[in-house]
Design a protein around this motif. Structure first.
Motif: not given
Length: 470
Positions: A258-267, A403-405
């Motif tokens: 989550y730490s790696f991905a959170f900012g990119l998810v928000l964008q 999973a996000f990707r």
């Protein structure tokens, strides 16, 4: 009884402590605690910088506008490869402590962080090939290895009764490197714009040198710590190593993923600008980092398995809130759910890692060992298993980013990924209960031996069994 003395011998120009017995309360009060605390403080600082470098690309992707030619799927791949490398190198980093000395390895591993920071400084500009970005992102994985060597080293300094607090503080202080680098990125974007990533990298290069200097001046090597290939083989064969690895995937894997991905998810999902995303990204990892020592302390007080089970149930509920927020496209509800998730990952990180020494101490008692023999067995197996558990657990971060990707590629939202995470937390809850809380599954002293053990070794029984059975 006279407390053991701590002597320092010079080997190849470096300081080594020849005798170390933290379980001896007289020794601990006389000299051990002071030395252990000094090493812990330096370890926290070095691990902190390591985490910042490891998660560097969670910030770098926010600087990568359209002119870089990298789509969201490509950005998730960049942070995934950093997660993967950081997970894999944890295994050799664990064994490096005994081979080279905790102080010596900390100095070297800190200086090694100059390589990914310097490479990123050189290539971070539009026109650089995506393959180059992938290679440089992979280099940052060495920062993830610092966690394994740091935790293995500090585990040797503290007695069992203090490991929850010490390991929680060490890991929590290191984990704070994630929100700190994200806050630094936010300040750079706010002050200089999203086209000045080299400013952030220039800040961290002198900090890396400061961490290496701190380790060189104030840390010690423990001569009694040795790599034990027999213990490593035994740990690999022990089912509890793999069970705890699975639980650590659910806690630390979630935190780092989550730490790696959170900012990119928000964008990507909520259309935030780089500045808006950066202003929100750091808060979650900060909550998780601060909560990690609390998780260790709660495990010391109430039992690691109890805290871990309650935590996974709460994580599942928080993920349900995130799923709902994603479906109704509510940013405020999404942030609330994810804030709770980050906080709970920190608590779970502390409680699961604290369980490890107690589990193997309980196994020693179950084998009929007592006194120093039981303590030594617990140290051997827990030390051998920690690196593997940390490495496998960190792979959870890779799974989350993949999973996000996949979710964003197929549906344009992260909803399907959130549902998968919810199922994972439910499975971890069931596993924790079945193995460590259900009486027949706990690695505890057999029932017919418990009364005798209660009379002969009450402190040992309480120190070991509460992590595995309570």
């Amino acid at each position: 009884m006279t407390a053991p003395t701590t002597t320092t011998a010079v080997r190849k120009g470096r300081r080594w402590i020849e005798r170390w017995d933290p379980e001896d309360e007289a020794f601990w009060a006389a000299t051990g605690e002071r030395i252990a605390r000094r090493n812990l403080l330096c370890s926290v600082f070095c691990e902190h910088i390591g985490f910042s470098v490891w998660t560097l690309w969670s910030v770098m992707v926010l600087f990568m506008g359209p002119e870089y030619g990298v789509d969201p799927a490509g950005k998730f791949a960049l942070i995934a490869v950093a997660t993967l490398v950081g997970s894999v190198v944890r295994v050799p980093y664990t064994f490096a402590v005994a081979r080279f000395g905790g102080r010596n390895w900390t100095v070297f591993s800190a200086l090694l962080l100059l390589l990914p920071a310097g490479a990123a400084f050189a290539v971070m500009e539009p026109g650089t090939s995506y393959t180059t970005f992938l290679a440089v992102s992979a280099l940052t994985g060495v920062g993830g290895g610092n966690f394994a060597s740091s935790m293995t080293n500090i585990n040797s300094f503290f007695p069992l009764r203090r490991k929850g607090w010490a390991l929680g503080l060490n890991a929590g202080g290191g984990n704070i490197g994630v929100p700190v680098v994200q806050v630094a990125g936010l300040l750079v974007i706010a002050a200089a714009g999203a086209d000045r990533p080299r400013i952030l990298l220039g800040i961290y290069i002198p900090l890396i040198l400061a961490a290496a200097l701190c380790a060189a001046l104030f840390m010690d090597n423990l001569a009694p710590v040795r790599n034990d290939t027999g213990a490593a083989r035994e740990a690999v064969r022990d089912r509890h190593t793999w069970i705890m690895s699975a639980l650590y995937i659910g806690t630390f894997g979630s935190f780092i993923g989550y730490s790696f991905a959170f900012g990119l998810v928000l964008q990507t999902q909520f259309g935030r600008t780089p500045l808006q995303a950066a202003s929100l990204t750091f808060a979650g990892p900060l909550l998780g980092s601060l909560a990690r020592p609390a998780g260790g302390a709660l495990a010391d007080r109430y039992g690691g398995a109890r805290v871990t089970l309650c935590n996974f149930v709460a994580m599942a509920l928080a993920t349900g809130v995130v799923v709902l927020a994603s479906l109704i496209e509510s940013l405020s509800l999404f942030l609330t759910g994810f804030g709770a998730l980050f906080l709970l990952t920190g608590v779970g990180n502390g409680s699961t890692y604290t369980m490890i020494p107690g589990i193997f101490r309980a196994k020693a008692l179950a084998k009929g060992m007592t006194g120093e023999a039981a303590a030594a067995y617990g140290r051997r197996l827990s030390g051998a298993s920690m690196g593997l558990i940390g490495a496998v657990g960190a792979l959870g971060g890779l799974v989350i980013n993949l999973a996000f990707r996949q979710s964003f590629q197929t549906s344009g939202t992260g909803t399907s990924a959130y549902v998968a995470f919810l199922v994972c937390y439910a499975a971890c809850s069931a596993l924790t209960w079945a193995v460590y809380l259900r009486r027949s599954g706990a690695p505890a002293v057999p029932a017919e031996k418990e009364p005798m053990e209660a009379e002969k070794e009450p402190m040992e029984k309480e120190a070991g069994l509460r992590y595995a059975r309570m």
